[in-house]
Scaffold this motif. Structure first.
Motif, PDB file in Angstrom:
ATOM      1  N   MET A  46       0.835  -1.211   0.000  1.00 61.86           N
ATOM      2  CA  MET A  46       0.000   0.000   0.000  1.00 61.86           C
ATOM      3  C   MET A  46       0.866   1.256   0.000  1.00 61.86           C
ATOM      4  SD  MET A  46      -2.813  -1.116   2.880  1.00 61.86           S
ATOM      5  CE  MET A  46      -3.771  -2.633   2.763  1.00 61.86           C
ATOM      6  N   GLY A  47       1.875   1.270   0.870  1.00 56.92           N
ATOM      7  CA  GLY A  47       2.740   2.440   0.967  1.00 56.92           C
ATOM      8  C   GLY A  47       3.505   2.714  -0.308  1.00 56.92           C
ATOM      9  N   ILE A  48       4.051   1.678  -0.910  1.00 54.60           N
ATOM     10  CA  ILE A  48       4.816   1.843  -2.150  1.00 54.60           C
ATOM     11  C   ILE A  48       3.902   2.297  -3.288  1.00 54.60           C
ATOM     12  CG2 ILE A  48       6.109   0.572  -3.911  1.00 54.60           C
ATOM     13  CD1 ILE A  48       7.330  -1.069  -1.601  1.00 54.60           C
ATOM     14  N   ALA A  49       2.692   1.740  -3.337  1.00 54.44           N
ATOM     15  CA  ALA A  49       1.733   2.138  -4.372  1.00 54.44           C
ATOM     16  C   ALA A  49       1.387   3.623  -4.250  1.00 54.44           C
ATOM     17  CB  ALA A  49       0.472   1.281  -4.285  1.00 54.44           C
ATOM     18  N   VAL A  50       1.179   4.087  -3.026  1.00 54.95           N
ATOM     19  CA  VAL A  50       0.868   5.500  -2.808  1.00 54.95           C
ATOM     20  C   VAL A  50       2.057   6.375  -3.205  1.00 54.95           C
ATOM     21  CG1 VAL A  50       0.414   7.247  -1.033  1.00 54.95           C
ATOM     22  CG2 VAL A  50      -0.857   5.098  -1.025  1.00 54.95           C
ATOM     23  N   TYR A  51       3.258   5.964  -2.804  1.00 60.09           N
ATOM     24  CA  TYR A  51       4.469   6.711  -3.156  1.00 60.09           C
ATOM     25  C   TYR A  51       4.616   6.875  -4.664  1.00 60.09           C
ATOM     26  CZ  TYR A  51       9.444   7.394  -4.148  1.00 60.09           C
ATOM     27  OH  TYR A  51      10.634   7.851  -4.679  1.00 60.09           O
ATOM     28  N   LEU A  52       4.336   5.821  -5.404  1.00 64.18           N
ATOM     29  CA  LEU A  52       4.515   5.844  -6.859  1.00 64.18           C
ATOM     30  C   LEU A  52       3.518   6.751  -7.572  1.00 64.18           C
ATOM     31  CD1 LEU A  52       5.190   2.037  -7.453  1.00 64.18           C
ATOM     32  CD2 LEU A  52       6.822   3.908  -7.800  1.00 64.18           C
ATOM     33  N   GLN A  53       2.445   7.139  -6.880  1.00 66.62           N
ATOM     34  CA  GLN A  53       1.397   7.942  -7.518  1.00 66.62           C
ATOM     35  C   GLN A  53       1.413   9.399  -7.084  1.00 66.62           C
ATOM     36  OE1 GLN A  53      -2.505   5.503  -7.970  1.00 66.62           O
ATOM     37  NE2 GLN A  53      -1.377   4.455  -6.344  1.00 66.62           N
ATOM     38  N   GLN A  54       2.553   9.846  -6.561  1.00 66.63           N
ATOM     39  CA  GLN A  54       2.690  11.257  -6.199  1.00 66.63           C
ATOM     40  C   GLN A  54       4.087  11.734  -6.603  1.00 66.63           C
ATOM     41  OE1 GLN A  54       4.659  12.246  -2.936  1.00 66.63           O
ATOM     42  NE2 GLN A  54       5.587  10.316  -3.596  1.00 66.63           N
ATOM     43  N   ASN A  87       9.569   4.968   5.013  1.00 59.68           N
ATOM     44  CA  ASN A  87      10.343   6.160   4.643  1.00 59.68           C
ATOM     45  C   ASN A  87       9.824   6.804   3.365  1.00 59.68           C
ATOM     46  OD1 ASN A  87      12.616   6.525   6.642  1.00 59.68           O
ATOM     47  ND2 ASN A  87      12.938   4.386   6.124  1.00 59.68           N
ATOM     48  N   MET A  88       9.322   5.994   2.446  1.00 63.26           N
ATOM     49  CA  MET A  88       8.739   6.547   1.224  1.00 63.26           C
ATOM     50  C   MET A  88       7.470   7.339   1.519  1.00 63.26           C
ATOM     51  SD  MET A  88       9.123   3.374  -1.466  1.00 63.26           S
ATOM     52  CE  MET A  88      10.665   2.470  -1.606  1.00 63.26           C
ATOM     53  N   ILE A  89       6.671   6.827   2.437  1.00 58.96           N
ATOM     54  CA  ILE A  89       5.377   7.439   2.715  1.00 58.96           C
ATOM     55  C   ILE A  89       5.509   8.629   3.661  1.00 58.96           C
ATOM     56  CG2 ILE A  89       4.673   6.168   4.785  1.00 58.96           C
ATOM     57  CD1 ILE A  89       2.488   6.532   1.694  1.00 58.96           C
ATOM     58  N   LYS A 101      -0.318   7.071   6.718  1.00 52.62           N
ATOM     59  CA  LYS A 101       0.873   7.296   7.551  1.00 52.62           C
ATOM     60  C   LYS A 101       0.774   6.737   8.968  1.00 52.62           C
ATOM     61  CE  LYS A 101       2.793  11.288   5.113  1.00 52.62           C
ATOM     62  NZ  LYS A 101       3.052  12.744   5.149  1.00 52.62           N
ATOM     63  N   PRO A 102      -0.383   6.810   9.659  1.00 51.56           N
ATOM     64  CA  PRO A 102      -0.440   6.271  11.028  1.00 51.56           C
ATOM     65  C   PRO A 102      -0.104   4.786  11.129  1.00 51.56           C
ATOM     66  CG  PRO A 102      -2.325   7.687  10.603  1.00 51.56           C
ATOM     67  CD  PRO A 102      -1.636   7.489   9.293  1.00 51.56           C
ATOM     68  N   PHE A 103      -0.202   4.056  10.028  1.00 53.51           N
ATOM     69  CA  PHE A 103       0.130   2.637  10.051  1.00 53.51           C
ATOM     70  C   PHE A 103       1.635   2.408   9.872  1.00 53.51           C
ATOM     71  CE2 PHE A 103      -4.333   2.822   9.066  1.00 53.51           C
ATOM     72  CZ  PHE A 103      -4.856   1.819   9.871  1.00 53.51           C
ATOM     73  N   PHE A 104       2.372   3.509   9.710  1.00 57.91           N
ATOM     74  CA  PHE A 104       3.830   3.443   9.607  1.00 57.91           C
ATOM     75  C   PHE A 104       4.528   4.283  10.674  1.00 57.91           C
ATOM     76  CE2 PHE A 104       2.355   2.354   5.349  1.00 57.91           C
ATOM     77  CZ  PHE A 104       3.164   1.285   5.020  1.00 57.91           C
ATOM     78  N   TRP A 105       3.917   5.398  11.060  1.00 56.49           N
ATOM     79  CA  TRP A 105       4.587   6.342  11.953  1.00 56.49           C
ATOM     80  C   TRP A 105       3.701   6.729  13.125  1.00 56.49           C
ATOM     81  CZ3 TRP A 105       9.622   6.992  11.094  1.00 56.49           C
ATOM     82  CH2 TRP A 105      10.105   6.736   9.809  1.00 56.49           C
ATOM     83  N   GLN A 106       4.351   7.032  14.260  1.00 56.91           N
ATOM     84  CA  GLN A 106       3.655   7.553  15.429  1.00 56.91           C
ATOM     85  C   GLN A 106       4.565   8.565  16.116  1.00 56.91           C
ATOM     86  OE1 GLN A 106       3.832   3.526  17.521  1.00 56.91           O
ATOM     87  NE2 GLN A 106       4.172   4.858  19.282  1.00 56.91           N
ATOM     88  N   THR A 107       4.005   9.405  16.945  1.00 56.70           N
ATOM     89  CA  THR A 107       4.788  10.393  17.687  1.00 56.70           C
ATOM     90  C   THR A 107       5.042   9.874  19.093  1.00 56.70           C
ATOM     91  OG1 THR A 107       3.820  12.202  16.412  1.00 56.70           O
ATOM     92  CG2 THR A 107       4.888  12.772  18.491  1.00 56.70           C
ATOM     93  N   LYS A 108       6.315   9.880  19.500  1.00 54.63           N
ATOM     94  CA  LYS A 108       6.697   9.411  20.828  1.00 54.63           C
ATOM     95  C   LYS A 108       7.763  10.342  21.389  1.00 54.63           C
ATOM     96  CE  LYS A 108       8.189   5.287  23.350  1.00 54.63           C
ATOM     97  NZ  LYS A 108       8.626   3.863  23.236  1.00 54.63           N
ATOM     98  N   ASP A 109       7.487  10.896  22.550  1.00 49.50           N
ATOM     99  CA  ASP A 109       8.407  11.844  23.190  1.00 49.50           C
ATOM    100  C   ASP A 109       8.756  12.997  22.261  1.00 49.50           C
ATOM    101  OD1 ASP A 109       8.456  10.207  25.442  1.00 49.50           O
ATOM    102  OD2 ASP A 109      10.152   9.037  24.680  1.00 49.50           O
TER     103      ASP A 109
END
Length: 511
Positions: A46-54, A87-89, A101-109
């Protein structure tokens, strides 16, 4: 075990879930690993597909995707692919990217870090392997609950009902299990308006029949044959195996002349050449491309379909039955150095199959390991800052540090600064000793050595003895502390040969 069961899940996920559900708690570790990796693979797709379309794309990511799509499909594990996709997303643009993005990244400290719950799945395989492929039942149940929570969050966000585009690796039913591209038509699915789409267009061209015609025309252009090249080539061919590299200077035409000499003077009654010039973009520098070209020519020679499917395996079985001996002839082998799928990775196999390799390249010390014979085309080439920067980019492209990666940018800038400074000093006809230069300017010695390697196509790398000290006869201690003193004092002995030498870069006309 897993209680989630919904018809909206992709078929591959459903199969993995059913495998976990059908296994006893005490023995479900393997099935859980496969399910965890499938979750990571689905998200990576999913992430790579989104990256390729922007439009916000980076060369470092595009290079990785080319390697992935040209691989055999089993060279990359799910964990690393998830991290690449993350990293692509991360900086990708568009509502779908923000949604994912929330399925790849989160905010901590106060810092953005990888989603800990999902990224945890990447470590499960190691835990199972270290546990001799089993885990305690309570650990299996714990991991099951974590995966169930992840799947429910993905289902709750309607990820499986969202269209992420149609590519060779993903469709309306999610990731299909195939990262590698097996048909030329698949390269046409990428948007030509974006950098990766343009790169894919180049790859598609290289796989088209017209590419071979262009290469034949380039290799067949009129030249003055180089007698020394012919002699070296003949000596290698008489051995029946091995690899010969012909070093040439940047800005010189001698490399092209040597390549054409290889092609045009090869005895076509005894040998058939597989030849092409490498391109800095596209696929020509990959082992996958070389295998494909080898397969095509073996098929022409034998009319056996097996040659197209697996040319290395075919050659192993049929090499003594072929009417002519295959010879690989390559121009500019130095391009895309350090690529994990670089065609030099096939050289050992070609040696074992008695397939000679003839090649031209700029002189990089790293390349020497792939050749058992070499020759220098002693000619003067140009030295410009533009060429030096191209060498810098080519050398670091797959090796790093990379200017496009935030955690590597500082290292890249320092190495660039050192490389250009050394270049300017050498153009003043200076000779630079790496250790002394590093100490004088307080640069890390490993960066100075890398700068030397980047500049090696333009200059000569040689060795120089350390300045030795003189011992006081009475006290047995150095009268003055010289470069070699620290080494001898560290070793606490002086009755051995001092083998460590300075690395020196010199502005000389010959390699």
């Amino acid at each position: 075990m897993l209680s989630i069961n919904t018809p909206t899940l992709p078929p591959r996920l459903t199969q993995k879930i059913q495998a976990v559900q059908s296994e006893d708690d005490a023995y479900a570790a393997d099935e859980l690993v496969e399910l965890g990796e499938e979750i990571l693979s689905q998200l990576a797709a999913m992430g790579i597909a989104v990256y390729l379309q922007q439009a916000k794309q980076k060369d470092v990511f595009n290079d990785f995707l080319i390697s992935l799509f040209l691989s055999n499909g089993h060279a990359y594990n799910a964990g690393p692919l998830y991290r690449w996709a993350a990293n692509m997303i991360k900086d990708a643009e568009g509502t779908t990217a923000e949604f994912l993005k929330p399925f790849f990244w989160q905010t901590k400290d106060g810092k953005e870090v990888l989603n800990e719950e999902i990224h945890h799945l990447a470590s499960l395989r190691n835990a199972v392997m270290h546990g001799f492929f089993v885990l305690p039942p309570e650990r299996n149940r714990e991991e099951t609950k974590k995966m169930e929570a992840i799947l429910q969050s993905m289902e709750g966000a309607n990820l499986f009902q969202t269209s992420f585009g149609i590519f060779h690796f993903i469709d309306q039913q999610g990731f299909n299990g195939h990262w590698n591209i097996s048909t030329v038509e698949s390269w046409d699915l990428f948007d030509k308006n974006f950098p990766f789409g343009k790169l894919a267009e180049r790859v598609a061209h290289e796989y088209a029949p017209s590419f071979r015609a262009e290469e034949d025309q380039f290799a067949g252009e009129s030249i003055t044959h180089l007698d020394t090249v012919k002699v070296e080539m003949q000596q290698l061919l008489e051995k029946g195996k091995g690899a010969l590299i012909s070093w040439y200077r940047p800005g010189s035409e001698m490399g092209e002349q040597a390549y054409r000499t290889f092609v045009q003077t090869l005895d076509n009654n005894m040998y058939f050449p597989i030849h092409f010039a490498l391109h800095p973009k596209g696929a020509t520098f990959t082992a996958s491309f070389l295998e494909q070209e080898l397969g095509k020519d073996l098929h022409r020679l034998s009319s056996d379909e097996k040659a197209l499917k697996d040319p290395i395996k075919f050659l192993k079985a049929q090499k003594d039955k072929l009417a002519k001996k295959p010879v690989i002839i390559l121009h500019d082998v130095h391009l895309a150095l350090f690529s994990p799928n670089h065609l030099t990775s096939l050289f050992n196999a070609l040696y074992d199959l008695d397939v000679p390799v003839l090649a031209t390249a700029w002189h990089y010390p790293y390349l020497k390991r792939f050749f058992n014979a070499s020759m220098n085309l002693n000619e003067a080439g140009t030295k410009t800052e533009e060429q030096v920067l191209f060498s810098l980019e080519n050398y670091l492209r797959f090796k790093g540090p990379n200017a496009e990666q935030a955690n590597e940018k500082e290292g890249f800038e320092l190495l660039k600064r050192i490389t250009l400074d050394v270049f300017e000093r050498l153009e003043l006809n200076q000779e630079i000793v790496a250790r002394r230069y590093a100490d004088e300017h307080e640069f890390p010695i490993e960066f100075v050595h890398e700068a030397f390697n980047i500049l090696s196509p333009f200059y000569q790398i040689k060795s120089e003895q350390f300045k030795e000290d003189e011992l006081d006869e009475l006290y047995g201690f150095p009268k003055t502390i010289e470069e070699s003193s620290r080494i001898f004092l560290t070793l606490v002995r002086r009755d051995i040969k001092l083998e460590y030498k300075h690395k020196v870069l010199a502005n000389e006309s010959n390699l």
